[in-house]
Design a protein around this motif. Structure first.
Motif, PDB file in Angstrom:
ATOM      1  N   UNK A 106      -0.906   0.828  -8.573  1.00  0.00           N
ATOM      2  CA  UNK A 106      -0.779   0.921  -7.123  1.00  0.00           C
ATOM      3  C   UNK A 106      -0.507  -0.394  -6.431  1.00  0.00           C
ATOM      4  N   UNK A 107       0.027  -1.359  -7.156  1.00  0.00           N
ATOM      5  CA  UNK A 107       0.261  -2.676  -6.569  1.00  0.00           C
ATOM      6  C   UNK A 107       1.523  -2.765  -5.723  1.00  0.00           C
ATOM      7  N   UNK A 108       2.370  -1.775  -5.756  1.00  0.00           N
ATOM      8  CA  UNK A 108       3.584  -1.801  -4.952  1.00  0.00           C
ATOM      9  C   UNK A 108       3.412  -1.022  -3.668  1.00  0.00           C
ATOM     10  N   UNK A 109       4.526  -0.707  -3.056  1.00  0.00           N
ATOM     11  CA  UNK A 109       4.535   0.122  -1.859  1.00  0.00           C
ATOM     12  C   UNK A 109       4.470   1.585  -2.280  1.00  0.00           C
ATOM     13  N   UNK A 110       4.077   2.472  -1.376  1.00  0.00           N
ATOM     14  CA  UNK A 110       4.075   3.898  -1.716  1.00  0.00           C
ATOM     15  C   UNK A 110       5.468   4.339  -2.192  1.00  0.00           C
ATOM     16  N   UNK A 137       6.566   3.291  -7.684  1.00  0.00           N
ATOM     17  CA  UNK A 137       6.475   3.605  -9.110  1.00  0.00           C
ATOM     18  C   UNK A 137       7.639   4.500  -9.530  1.00  0.00           C
ATOM     19  N   UNK A 138       7.845   5.590  -8.803  1.00  0.00           N
ATOM     20  CA  UNK A 138       8.933   6.507  -9.135  1.00  0.00           C
ATOM     21  C   UNK A 138      10.298   5.899  -8.811  1.00  0.00           C
ATOM     22  N   UNK A 139      10.386   5.194  -7.705  1.00  0.00           N
ATOM     23  CA  UNK A 139      11.656   4.576  -7.314  1.00  0.00           C
ATOM     24  C   UNK A 139      12.098   3.541  -8.349  1.00  0.00           C
ATOM     25  N   UNK A 140      11.147   2.785  -8.890  1.00  0.00           N
ATOM     26  CA  UNK A 140      11.487   1.792  -9.910  1.00  0.00           C
ATOM     27  C   UNK A 140      12.115   2.465 -11.121  1.00  0.00           C
ATOM     28  N   UNK A 171       5.181  -9.160  -2.759  1.00  0.00           N
ATOM     29  CA  UNK A 171       5.071  -9.093  -1.302  1.00  0.00           C
ATOM     30  C   UNK A 171       3.894  -8.223  -0.896  1.00  0.00           C
ATOM     31  N   UNK A 172       3.762  -7.074  -1.516  1.00  0.00           N
ATOM     32  CA  UNK A 172       2.684  -6.145  -1.165  1.00  0.00           C
ATOM     33  C   UNK A 172       1.319  -6.733  -1.506  1.00  0.00           C
ATOM     34  N   UNK A 173       1.256  -7.619  -2.476  1.00  0.00           N
ATOM     35  CA  UNK A 173      -0.020  -8.222  -2.870  1.00  0.00           C
ATOM     36  C   UNK A 173      -0.378  -9.443  -2.030  1.00  0.00           C
ATOM     37  N   UNK A 174       0.545  -9.918  -1.206  1.00  0.00           N
ATOM     38  CA  UNK A 174       0.288 -11.072  -0.344  1.00  0.00           C
ATOM     39  C   UNK A 174      -0.775 -10.699   0.681  1.00  0.00           C
ATOM     40  N   UNK A 175      -1.882 -11.419   0.730  1.00  0.00           N
ATOM     41  CA  UNK A 175      -2.954 -11.068   1.657  1.00  0.00           C
ATOM     42  C   UNK A 175      -2.538 -11.166   3.129  1.00  0.00           C
ATOM     43  N   UNK A 176      -1.488 -11.893   3.432  1.00  0.00           N
ATOM     44  CA  UNK A 176      -1.033 -12.028   4.810  1.00  0.00           C
ATOM     45  C   UNK A 176       0.034 -10.999   5.188  1.00  0.00           C
ATOM     46  N   UNK A 217      14.338  -7.790 -10.309  1.00  0.00           N
ATOM     47  CA  UNK A 217      14.051  -8.823  -9.317  1.00  0.00           C
ATOM     48  C   UNK A 217      13.566  -8.191  -8.008  1.00  0.00           C
ATOM     49  N   UNK A 218      14.240  -7.127  -7.576  1.00  0.00           N
ATOM     50  CA  UNK A 218      13.868  -6.451  -6.334  1.00  0.00           C
ATOM     51  C   UNK A 218      12.436  -5.929  -6.390  1.00  0.00           C
ATOM     52  N   UNK A 219      12.099  -5.199  -7.429  1.00  0.00           N
ATOM     53  CA  UNK A 219      10.764  -4.613  -7.493  1.00  0.00           C
ATOM     54  C   UNK A 219       9.691  -5.657  -7.783  1.00  0.00           C
TER      55      UNK A 219
END
Length: 93
Positions: free
Chosen positions: A24-28, A31-34, A66-71, A58-60
């Motif tokens: 679950x580290x990416x955006x909703x 996983x399937x889109x990758x 990006x999604x893991x960036x706390x800011x 590279x994109x994913x």
């Protein structure tokens, strides 16, 4: 890196990326889109040119980081707030 900040995920291989997306580290939907995008890139690539495959990776990888960036959430909210203010000003004019 500040103390208390998490270390970046190890995303050196496709297996690492799949594991991160499964956790679950990416955006909703990532996983399937990758898997879909990777399959499409592989099917459209020749043995000598895997540029499209590399672009998906590279994109994913960037999306996961990006999604893991706390800011990230704060930055998105600031953008939403700014857009709302601009729209309200434009409606008043």
């Amino acid at each position: 890196m500040e103390s208390g900040a998490s270390s970046p995920l190890n995303l050196r291989t496709i297996r690492d990326m799949r594991a991160a997306l499964l956790a679950g580290c990416g955006f909703p939907g990532d996983k399937d889109a990758f898997e879909t995008d990777l399959q499409r890139a592989l099917e459209g690539s020749s043995e000598a040119d895997l540029t499209a495959v590399a672009a998906v990776i590279v994109d994913f990888r960037g999306r996961i980081r990006l999604r893991q960036d706390p800011d990230f959430d704060t930055a998105v909210q600031e953008g939403v707030d700014l857009t709302t203010r601009v729209k309200r000003r434009a409606q008043r004019e």
